[in-house]
Motif scaffolding. Sequence first.
Motif, PDB file in Angstrom:
ATOM      1  N   LEU A  75       0.831  -1.211   0.000  1.00 21.79           N
ATOM      2  CA  LEU A  75       0.000   0.000   0.000  1.00 21.79           C
ATOM      3  C   LEU A  75       0.864   1.259   0.000  1.00 21.79           C
ATOM      4  O   LEU A  75       0.466   2.284  -0.543  1.00 21.79           O
ATOM      5  CB  LEU A  75      -0.938   0.011   1.210  1.00 21.79           C
ATOM      6  N   ILE A  76       2.060   1.182   0.562  1.00 23.91           N
ATOM      7  CA  ILE A  76       2.966   2.337   0.599  1.00 23.91           C
ATOM      8  C   ILE A  76       3.679   2.518  -0.734  1.00 23.91           C
ATOM      9  O   ILE A  76       3.672   3.607  -1.309  1.00 23.91           O
ATOM     10  CB  ILE A  76       3.974   2.203   1.757  1.00 23.91           C
ATOM     11  N   HIS A  77       4.298   1.468  -1.269  1.00 24.36           N
ATOM     12  CA  HIS A  77       5.078   1.632  -2.505  1.00 24.36           C
ATOM     13  C   HIS A  77       4.262   1.392  -3.767  1.00 24.36           C
ATOM     14  O   HIS A  77       4.662   1.816  -4.849  1.00 24.36           O
ATOM     15  CB  HIS A  77       6.348   0.785  -2.501  1.00 24.36           C
ATOM     16  N   GLY A  78       3.145   0.715  -3.670  1.00 26.41           N
ATOM     17  CA  GLY A  78       2.271   0.529  -4.823  1.00 26.41           C
ATOM     18  C   GLY A  78       2.758  -0.484  -5.843  1.00 26.41           C
ATOM     19  O   GLY A  78       2.268  -0.515  -6.975  1.00 26.41           O
ATOM     20  N   ILE A  79       3.709  -1.321  -5.469  1.00 21.88           N
ATOM     21  CA  ILE A  79       4.252  -2.322  -6.388  1.00 21.88           C
ATOM     22  C   ILE A  79       3.665  -3.676  -5.990  1.00 21.88           C
ATOM     23  O   ILE A  79       3.829  -4.103  -4.844  1.00 21.88           O
ATOM     24  CB  ILE A  79       5.789  -2.375  -6.320  1.00 21.88           C
ATOM     25  N   SER A  80       3.006  -4.341  -6.920  1.00 25.15           N
ATOM     26  CA  SER A  80       2.406  -5.637  -6.606  1.00 25.15           C
ATOM     27  C   SER A  80       3.394  -6.764  -6.899  1.00 25.15           C
ATOM     28  O   SER A  80       4.303  -6.634  -7.717  1.00 25.15           O
ATOM     29  CB  SER A  80       1.130  -5.850  -7.422  1.00 25.15           C
ATOM     30  N   ARG A  81       3.165  -7.878  -6.247  1.00 22.60           N
ATOM     31  CA  ARG A  81       4.014  -9.051  -6.488  1.00 22.60           C
ATOM     32  C   ARG A  81       3.871  -9.505  -7.947  1.00 22.60           C
ATOM     33  O   ARG A  81       4.843  -9.889  -8.580  1.00 22.60           O
ATOM     34  CB  ARG A  81       3.622 -10.174  -5.513  1.00 22.60           C
ATOM     35  N   SER A  82       2.656  -9.415  -8.498  1.00 24.47           N
ATOM     36  CA  SER A  82       2.466  -9.827  -9.900  1.00 24.47           C
ATOM     37  C   SER A  82       3.214  -8.890 -10.849  1.00 24.47           C
ATOM     38  O   SER A  82       3.733  -9.336 -11.874  1.00 24.47           O
ATOM     39  CB  SER A  82       0.982  -9.907 -10.254  1.00 24.47           C
ATOM     40  N   GLN A  83       3.306  -7.606 -10.505  1.00 27.92           N
ATOM     41  CA  GLN A  83       4.082  -6.669 -11.332  1.00 27.92           C
ATOM     42  C   GLN A  83       5.560  -7.046 -11.309  1.00 27.92           C
ATOM     43  O   GLN A  83       6.237  -7.002 -12.344  1.00 27.92           O
ATOM     44  CB  GLN A  83       3.899  -5.238 -10.823  1.00 27.92           C
ATOM     45  N   LEU A  84       6.061  -7.437 -10.159  1.00 30.90           N
ATOM     46  CA  LEU A  84       7.464  -7.865 -10.061  1.00 30.90           C
ATOM     47  C   LEU A  84       7.707  -9.120 -10.882  1.00 30.90           C
ATOM     48  O   LEU A  84       8.712  -9.232 -11.574  1.00 30.90           O
ATOM     49  CB  LEU A  84       7.837  -8.126  -8.604  1.00 30.90           C
ATOM     50  N   ASP A  85       6.769 -10.073 -10.804  1.00 26.38           N
ATOM     51  CA  ASP A  85       6.913 -11.318 -11.561  1.00 26.38           C
ATOM     52  C   ASP A  85       6.917 -11.062 -13.065  1.00 26.38           C
ATOM     53  O   ASP A  85       7.653 -11.704 -13.802  1.00 26.38           O
ATOM     54  CB  ASP A  85       5.799 -12.304 -11.198  1.00 26.38           C
ATOM     55  N   SER A  86       6.113 -10.099 -13.512  1.00 31.70           N
ATOM     56  CA  SER A  86       6.029  -9.855 -14.960  1.00 31.70           C
ATOM     57  C   SER A  86       7.073  -8.858 -15.467  1.00 31.70           C
ATOM     58  O   SER A  86       7.591  -9.012 -16.572  1.00 31.70           O
ATOM     59  CB  SER A  86       4.625  -9.383 -15.352  1.00 31.70           C
ATOM     60  N   ASP A  87       7.418  -7.847 -14.669  1.00 26.43           N
ATOM     61  CA  ASP A  87       8.284  -6.768 -15.146  1.00 26.43           C
ATOM     62  C   ASP A  87       9.672  -6.746 -14.503  1.00 26.43           C
ATOM     63  O   ASP A  87      10.538  -6.004 -14.945  1.00 26.43           O
ATOM     64  CB  ASP A  87       7.631  -5.404 -14.891  1.00 26.43           C
ATOM     65  N   GLY A  88       9.875  -7.523 -13.459  1.00 34.06           N
ATOM     66  CA  GLY A  88      11.138  -7.477 -12.723  1.00 34.06           C
ATOM     67  C   GLY A  88      12.249  -8.264 -13.396  1.00 34.06           C
ATOM     68  O   GLY A  88      12.012  -9.163 -14.197  1.00 34.06           O
TER      69      GLY A  88
END
Length: 166
Positions: A54-67
């Motif tokens: 909620l603070i950084h706004g980065i989802s785990r799914s975003q990391l999996d797809s874009d990280g």
Amino acid sequence: MAISIPPIIDLEASGFGRGSYPIEVGFATEDRVVHSFLIKPAPTWLHWSVEAELIHGISRSQLDSDGMTPREVALKMNDMLRGKTLYSDAWSFDSSWMGRLFDEAELVQRFRIETINKLLTPQQMELWTDTKQTLWSEMHIERHRAANDVQVLQETYLRVMQATTA
């Protein structure tokens, strides 16, 4: 008198305590060029804090797809930062998360991270927090994203130095 601007580093993480790991790293070099990388969690990195998201706004799914993998990020950082010292305003957290990244990558970190306090006098340290808060209001950029945070930290450093060397 020209003020030299130090390279700054900032990390965002999966949470705040034990088991947390880096999910984003950003750094700004002496010439104020900013780089940032999302980090795909390693298979053994399981901790996830909804409060941190909620603070950084980065989802785990975003990391999996874009990280990028921890090894890819560590290799890039060693290549770009070899021999440099970067400064952090959250040294204990950032250095711990960076250590976790390099441990996972099975690489030796080829740059150092120091606390920004090493560059500041007591008078300058007193101005730091208020100056940073003012800049967040002025710059109108999203907080708790590594690339944005390093820009604000470099500008804070510059303003604090200008205020105390005039």
